[in-house]
Structures are given as C-alpha cells and as structure tokens.
Design an enzyme around this catalytic site. Sequence first.
Site, mmCIF file in Angstrom:
data_model
loop_
_atom_site.group_PDB
_atom_site.id
_atom_site.type_symbol
_atom_site.label_atom_id
_atom_site.label_comp_id
_atom_site.label_asym_id
_atom_site.label_seq_id
_atom_site.Cartn_x
_atom_site.Cartn_y
_atom_site.Cartn_z
ATOM 1 N N ASP A 160 0.842 -1.253 0.121
ATOM 2 C CA ASP A 160 -0.080 -0.179 -0.163
ATOM 3 C C ASP A 160 0.691 1.382 -0.030
ATOM 4 O OD1 ASP A 160 -2.423 -1.656 0.380
ATOM 5 O OD2 ASP A 160 -1.302 -2.033 2.214
ATOM 6 N N HIS A 188 -4.524 -3.470 6.457
ATOM 7 C CA HIS A 188 -4.036 -3.744 4.822
ATOM 8 C C HIS A 188 -5.616 -4.207 4.503
ATOM 9 C CE1 HIS A 188 -2.774 -4.996 1.026
ATOM 10 N NE2 HIS A 188 -3.008 -6.174 1.385
#
Length: 329
Positions: A160, A188
Amino acid sequence: MGKEPVKILITGAAGQIGYALCPQVARGAMLGPDQPVILHLLDIEPAKQSLEGVKMELLDSAFPLVKGVLTTTDVEEACKGVSVAVMVGGFPRKAGMERKDVMSKNVSIYKAQASALEKHAAKGVKVVVVANPANTNALILSENAPSIPAENITALTRLDHNRALGTVADRLGVPVTEVKNVIIWGNHSSTQYPDVNHGTAGGSPIRKAVGDDSWLNGEFISTVQQRGAAIIKARGMSSAMSAASSACDHIYNWVNGTPADTWVSMGVISDGSYGAPKDVVYSFPVTCKDGQWTIKQGLSIDDFSAQKLKATGEELVDEKQLALQCLQE
C-alpha cells in the site's frame, strides 16, 4: 570467505505471488546482491506438482545466489532453520463465504504454521505475513508462537505504501524516487489511511507539489485503498508482481535499514502510538536500523487524519475479537 547462506521460507510458493517472489529473492532483492540464500518452498498437497515446476525453473535460471531449493508440503520440514519467513499462503475469501468462515480457515492455518516456526525456525526469525487478512493473520501467528518476539512478526503494508508513492509520482509526472515519506496507517484493507501530510515530492511537501487538496483527501485515498480490487478487475487476477516486490522491500529495509530521513510503512504490534489500539498489528511509519524497526514518533495528526486512524483501528479490534473467537471454537 563468502557469506553463509540464509534460509528463507516462502509459503504458498506455487501460487501467483510465490511464483513472482521466488526469482526476486533469488536475484538478491530481499537480502541484498551478495547474500546467498537457500529457499524453503511450502505449499499444500494439491499444489505439489506445481511446486516442483517452480523448483525446476529456479534451477534452470542458474541464479548465483541460490545455494539450495527445498520443496515440501510438510510445514515442520519447511520451517527448519529459516531466518526469514514470508507467509504468502492463506485461505482466500470465496463467493458466498462469511467473514467468520474465512477467519476460521486462516486461524487454523496460521496456528499450525506458528507452532512449526516456533519449534524449528532460527532464533530471531523475521516474519512478514502477506496473506489476507494480513494484519490479523500476523496477530494469530504471534499469539500462537509466544517464544518468537512479537516485534519479529509483521504484516505487509509496504504494498500500500508503494502504491501511494506510485500514485503521487504518476500524478506529478516525476520518478517515484522523488517521492518519500507517505504513510499507511492501520489495516491492509479498504479502511487503511494513506497519509501524505508528512511526505515530500522533489523536496517539497506533497500537498504543495500536488496543489489539489480535494484530490489528496478524496480520489487519492480511495485509489490506494481500492487498488487491489482495480487490479483484479483489470487482470482478472490479484496483485502478484507488486506484492512480491513489496515483500522484498519490506524485508530488505528491515534487515539493511532505511535511508536517512526516510520511513516506510510496516504492520507491527501496536504499543498505542498515535492513539492506535494496543496489541493489534497496525501499520505505522517506521525506521529500521540494525535489524530492528522503530515507530516514527512526534508526527502531527490533524482531525481528518485522526478520524481515519480511529476507523481503521476499530476494524482491527473487531477482526481480533473474531479471530480469538475462532481460536476458542
């Protein structure tokens, strides 16, 4: 004298991410270009033949750093003597499955793998969990491997982080090396908070360089949060190349350190910094030195960001409760 080889475990090694990860590790992207490795590749029995194919290709590639390749469907054998463990294998959510069903499957998998790592891995083993739900899978592993220090069990949010760097770089039309110090806070998942408030692009604050707060507070955040789904829609398959590359980045910085004045995002056991819930695996900005990570402290958090940090923390608390419930059943 050359360096002694380091044993690296890759679970789910015959899958998409494992297939993308093996050659990157073999070329030195994870531990460095002068560090020999022995690969321990684990997968489930139905993937045994495919796993042998991965081994054949590794041998055929004649990677100079690879000093051995072990393929096995036995988790105990796979964990013997490993100093790095990349936990790619997990049970994916399928159509019609409830969240609890997926969690229950992964609790079972990670409880068994935790036991094997605790018994057989090298002292000081460094673990990164890639399989979703990555943060909570890492927590399950930690809960079931009490002799492995909690700080040695982490979750991959570097994917990410890298997505955020790439999105800003693409918006500005600059090389990604010009962008640094974005932050991924929390889980996440789609509640993660990609934060640019402390980042720079070409030495200038990202907000100043972009000059569009509405984009940074809206489309940018949703683009990073939903990138995995967008890739599935585009490719018909989930992220593999980028996940593999990010796992290498995660371990490389953890082992070799982060550059001066630079932090990265890692899912680590929370001590309550920045008001995050304690004792969940939460993504923070971290610096690394001498094989240890440290949460970057003292960053200012505005009200908009504080709400985002709180929401993703609440999701992690809910996931933890669900996981613990599954452990008891």
